[in-house]
Design a protein around this motif. Sequence first.
Motif, mmCIF file in Angstrom:
data_model
loop_
_atom_site.group_PDB
_atom_site.id
_atom_site.type_symbol
_atom_site.label_atom_id
_atom_site.label_comp_id
_atom_site.label_asym_id
_atom_site.label_seq_id
_atom_site.Cartn_x
_atom_site.Cartn_y
_atom_site.Cartn_z
ATOM 1 N N LEU A 81 3.602 10.326 -7.550
ATOM 2 C CA LEU A 81 3.844 9.251 -6.601
ATOM 3 C C LEU A 81 3.749 7.925 -7.347
ATOM 4 O O LEU A 81 3.077 7.815 -8.375
ATOM 5 N N TRP A 82 4.410 6.907 -6.792
ATOM 6 C CA TRP A 82 4.531 5.625 -7.461
ATOM 7 C C TRP A 82 4.057 4.510 -6.539
ATOM 8 O O TRP A 82 4.228 4.576 -5.325
ATOM 9 N N ARG A 83 3.463 3.481 -7.106
ATOM 10 C CA ARG A 83 3.139 2.260 -6.389
ATOM 11 C C ARG A 83 4.130 1.171 -6.804
ATOM 12 O O ARG A 83 4.645 1.171 -7.922
ATOM 13 N N MET A 84 4.356 0.244 -5.888
ATOM 14 C CA MET A 84 5.330 -0.816 -6.132
ATOM 15 C C MET A 84 4.645 -2.140 -6.445
ATOM 16 O O MET A 84 3.610 -2.474 -5.854
ATOM 17 N N VAL A 85 5.233 -2.870 -7.362
ATOM 18 C CA VAL A 85 4.881 -4.264 -7.586
ATOM 19 C C VAL A 85 6.124 -5.083 -7.274
ATOM 20 O O VAL A 85 7.180 -4.902 -7.903
ATOM 21 N N HIS A 110 8.064 -11.070 10.302
ATOM 22 C CA HIS A 110 6.933 -11.361 9.438
ATOM 23 C C HIS A 110 7.412 -11.435 7.991
ATOM 24 O O HIS A 110 8.302 -10.708 7.583
ATOM 25 N N SER A 111 6.837 -12.306 7.222
ATOM 26 C CA SER A 111 7.150 -12.328 5.795
ATOM 27 C C SER A 111 6.582 -11.071 5.163
ATOM 28 O O SER A 111 5.585 -10.521 5.615
ATOM 29 N N SER A 112 7.224 -10.624 4.071
ATOM 30 C CA SER A 112 6.796 -9.389 3.431
ATOM 31 C C SER A 112 5.377 -9.496 2.910
ATOM 32 O O SER A 112 4.654 -8.512 2.825
ATOM 33 N N GLN A 113 4.930 -10.702 2.535
ATOM 34 C CA GLN A 113 3.594 -10.873 2.001
ATOM 35 C C GLN A 113 2.519 -10.590 3.058
ATOM 36 O O GLN A 113 1.370 -10.375 2.724
ATOM 37 N N ASP A 114 2.883 -10.619 4.352
ATOM 38 C CA ASP A 114 1.912 -10.398 5.415
ATOM 39 C C ASP A 114 1.779 -8.924 5.774
ATOM 40 O O ASP A 114 0.967 -8.564 6.616
ATOM 41 N N LEU A 115 2.581 -8.091 5.175
ATOM 42 C CA LEU A 115 2.593 -6.682 5.524
ATOM 43 C C LEU A 115 1.812 -5.861 4.510
ATOM 44 O O LEU A 115 1.960 -6.044 3.307
ATOM 45 N N ASP A 116 0.971 -4.932 4.986
ATOM 46 C CA ASP A 116 0.272 -4.039 4.075
ATOM 47 C C ASP A 116 1.242 -3.073 3.411
ATOM 48 O O ASP A 116 1.068 -2.699 2.254
ATOM 49 N N CYS A 117 2.249 -2.645 4.166
ATOM 50 C CA CYS A 117 3.283 -1.750 3.649
ATOM 51 C C CYS A 117 4.635 -2.408 3.876
ATOM 52 O O CYS A 117 4.899 -2.936 4.949
ATOM 53 N N VAL A 118 5.490 -2.387 2.865
ATOM 54 C CA VAL A 118 6.795 -3.012 3.007
ATOM 55 C C VAL A 118 7.873 -1.945 3.205
ATOM 56 O O VAL A 118 7.737 -0.807 2.743
ATOM 57 N N LYS A 119 8.908 -2.331 3.916
ATOM 58 C CA LYS A 119 10.055 -1.462 4.090
ATOM 59 C C LYS A 119 10.877 -1.483 2.807
ATOM 60 O O LYS A 119 11.340 -2.546 2.379
ATOM 61 N N LEU A 158 0.797 -1.214 0.000
ATOM 62 C CA LEU A 158 0.000 0.000 0.000
ATOM 63 C C LEU A 158 0.838 1.275 0.000
ATOM 64 O O LEU A 158 0.292 2.361 -0.242
ATOM 65 N N ASN A 159 2.131 1.162 0.297
ATOM 66 C CA ASN A 159 2.975 2.369 0.316
ATOM 67 C C ASN A 159 2.898 3.112 -1.010
ATOM 68 O O ASN A 159 2.777 2.514 -2.074
ATOM 69 N N LYS A 160 3.027 4.414 -0.942
ATOM 70 C CA LYS A 160 3.259 5.229 -2.138
ATOM 71 C C LYS A 160 4.687 5.760 -2.061
ATOM 72 O O LYS A 160 5.147 6.188 -0.999
ATOM 73 N N PHE A 161 5.378 5.720 -3.180
ATOM 74 C CA PHE A 161 6.811 6.002 -3.205
ATOM 75 C C PHE A 161 7.130 7.241 -4.026
ATOM 76 O O PHE A 161 6.385 7.637 -4.930
#
Length: 321
Positions: free
Chosen positions: A264-268, A219-228, A184-187
Amino acid sequence: MDLHILEHRLKVTSIAKQGLFVFTHPLIKLIFLRSRTRCKFLSLTETPEDFTLVLDEEGFKELPCSEYLQVEDSMWLALNVVSNGHASSSSQAVGVTKIAKSVIAPLAEQHVSVFMLSTYQTDFILVREKDLSVVIDTLQEEFNIYREVGGECVPVPSQDVHNGFQKNGKEATKATVHPVLSPLNKFCVMSLDPDTLPTIATTLIDVLFYSSSCKDASHSSQDLDCVKFFSFSLIDGYISLVMDTEAQRQFPADLLFTSSSGELWRMVRIGGQPLGFDECGIVAQISQPLANSDISAYYISTFSFDHALVITTGRQQHSWV
């Protein structure tokens, strides 16, 4: 168009988060004390799993041997596409989209694995040094190819690059379709005048070395709404930063700059399990559909996963994210 084979010989490494303390001093030296090292190519990207560090031979000498450091065996070379001095129109797609059909797809067809690094200024296509003859032979019809030697660009004569190589006549193996995650992060993709780097030193150190939490590691990254995800590159004197809007708020707004539209950008995020370095066609599989739809995208490979950034607004968001 021209294709430049840059002089840098690069190593791709991973630093485990629990071992970051071992590398804090050399990283600070590489980032802030450029006069103390001869490193000219440095890229540091934090993900939930680790820190991916791509750096040249001089920079690599600064790293201590440690159980927390993984090093990919190959030596890598950086390629850069130059459009003969003609700037792209603002209506054209930017980033990896510009080179998807002319560079990435042809290399995938020849089973050449690439490691992508998009920055605010340009896109670097990293290829293994041992694959260079295949790369040149594959791309020489499309590009004028130059190799940097002692700071000068020297044309690569076509008769010097064959060395008995014949293109693979077989159909390229279709790349594995990997799962993707869209956090969900915007970059923001931003830059900074290197002379002002000392001004944000405290903030940058805090974001790079002190912002990780136990949640990231447990936590695995897939479990996070926003990733670092935070990427800092200092390459030939140019700085590029990729950060989410939460990290951006920690920096002085008047020092960081981005494009006039301030998009702003979204990540895949590509990969359910670590991708490895030998599989070919992952970047092509993502970048070609984007190119076909004229969707601007930046692409950053890391030690375990790949990351595509696409604009959040308008037709591009609905077409991809």
